[in-house]
Write a protein that holds these residues in place. Sequence first.
Motif, PDB file in Angstrom:
ATOM      1  N   ASN A  20      55.318  13.475 -40.548  1.00 56.03           N
ATOM      2  CA  ASN A  20      55.110  13.224 -41.903  1.00 56.03           C
ATOM      3  C   ASN A  20      55.449  11.776 -42.494  1.00 56.03           C
ATOM      4  OD1 ASN A  20      56.765  13.252 -44.797  1.00 56.03           O
ATOM      5  ND2 ASN A  20      54.990  14.181 -45.221  1.00 56.03           N
ATOM      6  N   VAL A  21      54.802  10.955 -43.134  1.00 57.90           N
ATOM      7  CA  VAL A  21      55.319   9.780 -43.691  1.00 57.90           C
ATOM      8  C   VAL A  21      55.564   9.688 -45.129  1.00 57.90           C
ATOM      9  CG1 VAL A  21      54.684   7.460 -43.962  1.00 57.90           C
ATOM     10  CG2 VAL A  21      54.264   8.580 -42.024  1.00 57.90           C
ATOM     11  N   ASP A  22      56.818   9.339 -45.686  1.00 59.79           N
ATOM     12  CA  ASP A  22      57.019   9.092 -47.005  1.00 59.79           C
ATOM     13  C   ASP A  22      56.830   7.628 -47.242  1.00 59.79           C
ATOM     14  OD1 ASP A  22      57.885   8.893 -49.543  1.00 59.79           O
ATOM     15  OD2 ASP A  22      60.136   9.616 -49.145  1.00 59.79           O
ATOM     16  N   HIS A  23      55.861   7.490 -47.948  1.00 58.52           N
ATOM     17  CA  HIS A  23      55.308   6.072 -48.263  1.00 58.52           C
ATOM     18  C   HIS A  23      56.189   5.498 -49.339  1.00 58.52           C
ATOM     19  CE1 HIS A  23      51.577   7.080 -46.193  1.00 58.52           C
ATOM     20  NE2 HIS A  23      51.818   6.262 -45.519  1.00 58.52           N
ATOM     21  N   CYS A  24      57.047   6.280 -50.167  1.00 59.88           N
ATOM     22  CA  CYS A  24      57.677   5.594 -51.181  1.00 59.88           C
ATOM     23  C   CYS A  24      56.934   5.113 -52.130  1.00 59.88           C
ATOM     24  CB  CYS A  24      58.826   4.751 -50.867  1.00 59.88           C
ATOM     25  SG  CYS A  24      59.980   5.424 -49.658  1.00 59.88           S
ATOM     26  N   ALA A  53      49.243  15.573 -38.606  1.00 61.68           N
ATOM     27  CA  ALA A  53      49.600  14.618 -39.674  1.00 61.68           C
ATOM     28  C   ALA A  53      49.524  15.439 -40.811  1.00 61.68           C
ATOM     29  CB  ALA A  53      48.667  13.520 -39.669  1.00 61.68           C
ATOM     30  N   VAL A  54      50.750  15.888 -41.591  1.00 63.68           N
ATOM     31  CA  VAL A  54      50.619  16.467 -42.844  1.00 63.68           C
ATOM     32  C   VAL A  54      51.430  15.609 -44.087  1.00 63.68           C
ATOM     33  CG1 VAL A  54      51.821  18.642 -43.625  1.00 63.68           C
ATOM     34  CG2 VAL A  54      50.982  18.614 -41.236  1.00 63.68           C
ATOM     35  N   SER A  55      50.511  15.507 -44.939  1.00 62.15           N
ATOM     36  CA  SER A  55      50.862  14.815 -45.923  1.00 62.15           C
ATOM     37  C   SER A  55      51.510  15.816 -46.942  1.00 62.15           C
ATOM     38  CB  SER A  55      49.682  14.002 -46.645  1.00 62.15           C
ATOM     39  OG  SER A  55      49.028  14.912 -46.939  1.00 62.15           O
ATOM     40  N   VAL A 100      46.506  19.468 -50.065  1.00 64.66           N
ATOM     41  CA  VAL A 100      45.999  20.598 -49.703  1.00 64.66           C
ATOM     42  C   VAL A 100      45.287  20.655 -48.301  1.00 64.66           C
ATOM     43  CG1 VAL A 100      43.500  20.184 -51.019  1.00 64.66           C
ATOM     44  CG2 VAL A 100      44.481  22.506 -50.503  1.00 64.66           C
ATOM     45  N   ASP A 101      44.530  19.361 -48.082  1.00 63.42           N
ATOM     46  CA  ASP A 101      44.012  19.322 -46.586  1.00 63.42           C
ATOM     47  C   ASP A 101      44.817  19.837 -45.718  1.00 63.42           C
ATOM     48  OD1 ASP A 101      42.491  18.256 -48.713  1.00 63.42           O
ATOM     49  OD2 ASP A 101      42.755  16.222 -47.982  1.00 63.42           O
ATOM     50  N   SER A 102      46.044  19.097 -45.440  1.00 64.27           N
ATOM     51  CA  SER A 102      46.737  19.094 -44.327  1.00 64.27           C
ATOM     52  C   SER A 102      47.478  20.250 -44.062  1.00 64.27           C
ATOM     53  CB  SER A 102      47.722  17.939 -44.046  1.00 64.27           C
ATOM     54  OG  SER A 102      48.234  17.371 -45.315  1.00 64.27           O
ATOM     55  N   PHE A 160      51.065   1.523 -41.167  1.00 64.52           N
ATOM     56  CA  PHE A 160      52.398   2.112 -40.931  1.00 64.52           C
ATOM     57  C   PHE A 160      52.228   3.442 -40.435  1.00 64.52           C
ATOM     58  CE2 PHE A 160      56.290   4.240 -42.436  1.00 64.52           C
ATOM     59  CZ  PHE A 160      57.207   3.318 -41.830  1.00 64.52           C
ATOM     60  N   ARG A 161      51.480   4.185 -41.083  1.00 66.57           N
ATOM     61  CA  ARG A 161      51.195   5.685 -40.809  1.00 66.57           C
ATOM     62  C   ARG A 161      50.907   5.845 -39.444  1.00 66.57           C
ATOM     63  NH1 ARG A 161      48.304   6.791 -45.355  1.00 66.57           N
ATOM     64  NH2 ARG A 161      46.387   6.713 -44.792  1.00 66.57           N
ATOM     65  N   TYR A 162      49.832   5.077 -39.045  1.00 71.01           N
ATOM     66  CA  TYR A 162      49.524   5.348 -37.566  1.00 71.01           C
ATOM     67  C   TYR A 162      50.377   5.035 -36.607  1.00 71.01           C
ATOM     68  CZ  TYR A 162      45.196   7.713 -39.405  1.00 71.01           C
ATOM     69  OH  TYR A 162      44.397   8.687 -40.080  1.00 71.01           O
TER      70      TYR A 162
HETATM   71  N1  LIG Z   1      51.853  10.447 -45.758  1.00 79.09           N
HETATM   72  C1  LIG Z   1      51.060  11.211 -44.914  1.00 79.09           C
HETATM   73  N2  LIG Z   1      51.906  11.769 -43.989  1.00 79.09           N
HETATM   74  C2  LIG Z   1      51.279  12.554 -42.901  1.00 79.09           C
HETATM   75  N3  LIG Z   1      49.912  12.359 -42.909  1.00 79.09           N
HETATM   76  C3  LIG Z   1      49.210  11.797 -43.636  1.00 79.09           C
HETATM   77  C4  LIG Z   1      49.752  11.264 -44.959  1.00 79.09           C
HETATM   78  N4  LIG Z   1      48.922  10.689 -45.578  1.00 79.09           N
HETATM   79  C5  LIG Z   1      47.737  11.016 -44.796  1.00 79.09           C
HETATM   80  N5  LIG Z   1      47.699  11.801 -43.699  1.00 79.09           N
HETATM   81  C6  LIG Z   1      46.820  12.478 -42.858  1.00 79.09           C
HETATM   82  O1  LIG Z   1      45.680  11.536 -42.928  1.00 79.09           O
HETATM   83  C7  LIG Z   1      44.574  12.411 -43.460  1.00 79.09           C
HETATM   84  C8  LIG Z   1      43.621  11.833 -44.446  1.00 79.09           C
HETATM   85  O2  LIG Z   1      44.643  11.025 -45.587  1.00 79.09           O
HETATM   86  P1  LIG Z   1      43.830  10.226 -46.467  1.00 79.09           P
HETATM   87  O3  LIG Z   1      42.751  10.733 -46.944  1.00 79.09           O
HETATM   88  O4  LIG Z   1      44.949   9.990 -47.700  1.00 79.09           O
HETATM   89  O5  LIG Z   1      43.904   9.202 -45.841  1.00 79.09           O
HETATM   90  P2  LIG Z   1      42.760   8.026 -45.910  1.00 79.09           P
HETATM   91  O6  LIG Z   1      43.151   6.927 -47.062  1.00 79.09           O
HETATM   92  O7  LIG Z   1      41.578   8.242 -45.973  1.00 79.09           O
HETATM   93  O8  LIG Z   1      42.974   6.825 -44.441  1.00 79.09           O
HETATM   94  P3  LIG Z   1      42.675   7.343 -43.065  1.00 79.09           P
HETATM   95  O9  LIG Z   1      41.506   8.089 -43.049  1.00 79.09           O
HETATM   96  O10 LIG Z   1      42.930   6.093 -42.340  1.00 79.09           O
HETATM   97  O11 LIG Z   1      44.097   8.332 -42.592  1.00 79.09           O
HETATM   98  C9  LIG Z   1      45.547  13.814 -44.105  1.00 79.09           C
HETATM   99  O12 LIG Z   1      44.728  14.806 -44.415  1.00 79.09           O
HETATM  100  C10 LIG Z   1      46.715  13.654 -43.228  1.00 79.09           C
HETATM  101  O13 LIG Z   1      46.163  14.578 -42.135  1.00 79.09           O
END
Ligand SMILES: Nc1ncnc2c1ncn2[C@@H]1O[C@H](COP(=O)(O)OP(=O)(O)OP(=O)(O)O)[C@@H](O)[C@H]1O
Length: 456
Positions: A53-57, A24-26, A29-31, A102-104
């Motif tokens: 990847n998800v574009d949440h708009c 899952a790549v947003s 920096v983390d992903s 939605f993302r998951y």
């Molecule tokens: N829009 C996205 N598209 C793809 N992967 C995402 C997206 N947003 C988050 N992720 C994945 O989820 C990880 C955690 O993201 P984030 O900290 O924003 O989530 P969170 O709000 O803690 O919710 P959750 O822990 O349930 O994912 C990111 O490092 C990435 O791997």
Amino acid sequence: MNLGAQFIQIWSQLGIGRQRVVVAVSGGVDSVVLLDLLQKLPVDLSPELIVANVDHCLRTESQAESAYLKKFCEQRSLQFETTRWLPDDHPQTGIEGAARDFRYRFFAQVMKKSGAQVLLTAHHGDDQAETFLMKMLRGGDLAQLTGIKSKRSFHSEFTLCRPLLYFSKQQLYFYARSNQLTYFEDQTNAKDDTLRNRLRHQAVPLLKQEDPRFLEHIASFEEQLDDVLQLAKVRTRQVLELLKVEQGYSVSRFQQLPSAEKNAALRALSAEFLSETNDQQVREQRALLENPAKPQGMIRLKHNYVFIKEYDYFRFEHVQKQADISMAEYPLQLGQWQTLSAGEKIGLFPAGTPILASDDVLELGQKEPQLTVRHRLPGDKLLTAAGKQKVKKILIDQKVPFWQRDHTWVVSLQAGEILWVVGAKKSDLSRQSVNDKIHYIVIYRKISREKGLPHE
Ligand SMILES: Nc1ncnc2c1ncn2[C@@H]1O[C@H](COP(=O)(O)OP(=O)(O)OP(=O)(O)O)[C@@H](O)[C@H]1O
């Protein structure tokens, strides 16, 4: 050891190896770091990557970020799957939770389509510490403090792994800079409008300043807590098994337990029946069970549950509201049993019909009694020689607990007058006088749940 080498170690321990995985790549920096680390794994450990990847708009920049990732993946021949969460589908409230769902859901779809079994996200040590602090602040069940797990099941058929949990955000920034990685900063994270952001910007830096190993300590507590809770779960199950009796749970066995097991048993039962635990109520329940001066008692709980102590038994019971109780009304047919519930039946029979010692019987002087049986209703009155008596008062006088009052059966004449409040009181007018001939009897019988008993 540098971050890349540590990652190889963690990856080996996760045991995922070369299988197909969804990352899952947003674009944060983390992903981006996670994706880079995965691409640099030695060949014998290198998985087949699908980038999701998800574009949440939700931000103006998100579309451009997704477009960048698409190109990035194309250049590296990485399979890229993306989707958009269109603004029309955004809810008015709870947007963060809805975005997560939605993302998951999308990640699960990608996994199904590609046959991948493992999903990787880039949660890191700071996420872990923030989650821990948030849960601590909100209070509740200790198990919630175990926080983010490095490996857990996902959508029951898949596994979700977080290989960066042992690294701090600072380490990830350092790695990204050293490796000249391009990533995007989510500007909404800079605002202090959410608890997570306030902890991230204010509390966590202060705690790190007090002890730079703060994140490590949290991670270590989480692991220890997880182990201890697993052991406690096993023991609590054994304790509940020990307490279980046919009527509920044994009070005398409860009283012999060590203090911690008493609390654990009551908490587990609260969690089972009410889906939550409440320390104050656990204390009240325990006090009732330990009080020899109160052989019976009841504590009202949430969601229409009551905690009941009856001599040597205690139990949690769901009390139906009057509106939920069946309004059924059964006419009594001569010579036929009417089943009232799984455990009881009633019938009208000619006098002289053999009865069991455990039966409760109403004797009738009338020639052709037209009787019905139903649950008691507000305003019901028992017919007596001295006038009519409120059924409610009879039940109170007879100390019928309030949670059983609405379940009481009454036998009434066609006109609605009550001849029998079953289990509580009979009308002295069911026969005009004691010398009157008994023509019929109404028999109320408890049905034994154990098969093969001589009387059934
Ligand atoms: N829009 C996205 N598209 C793809 N992967 C995402 C997206 N947003 C988050 N992720 C994945 O989820 C990880 C955690 O993201 P984030 O900290 O924003 O989530 P969170 O709000 O803690 O919710 P959750 O822990 O349930 O994912 C990111 O490092 C990435 O791997």
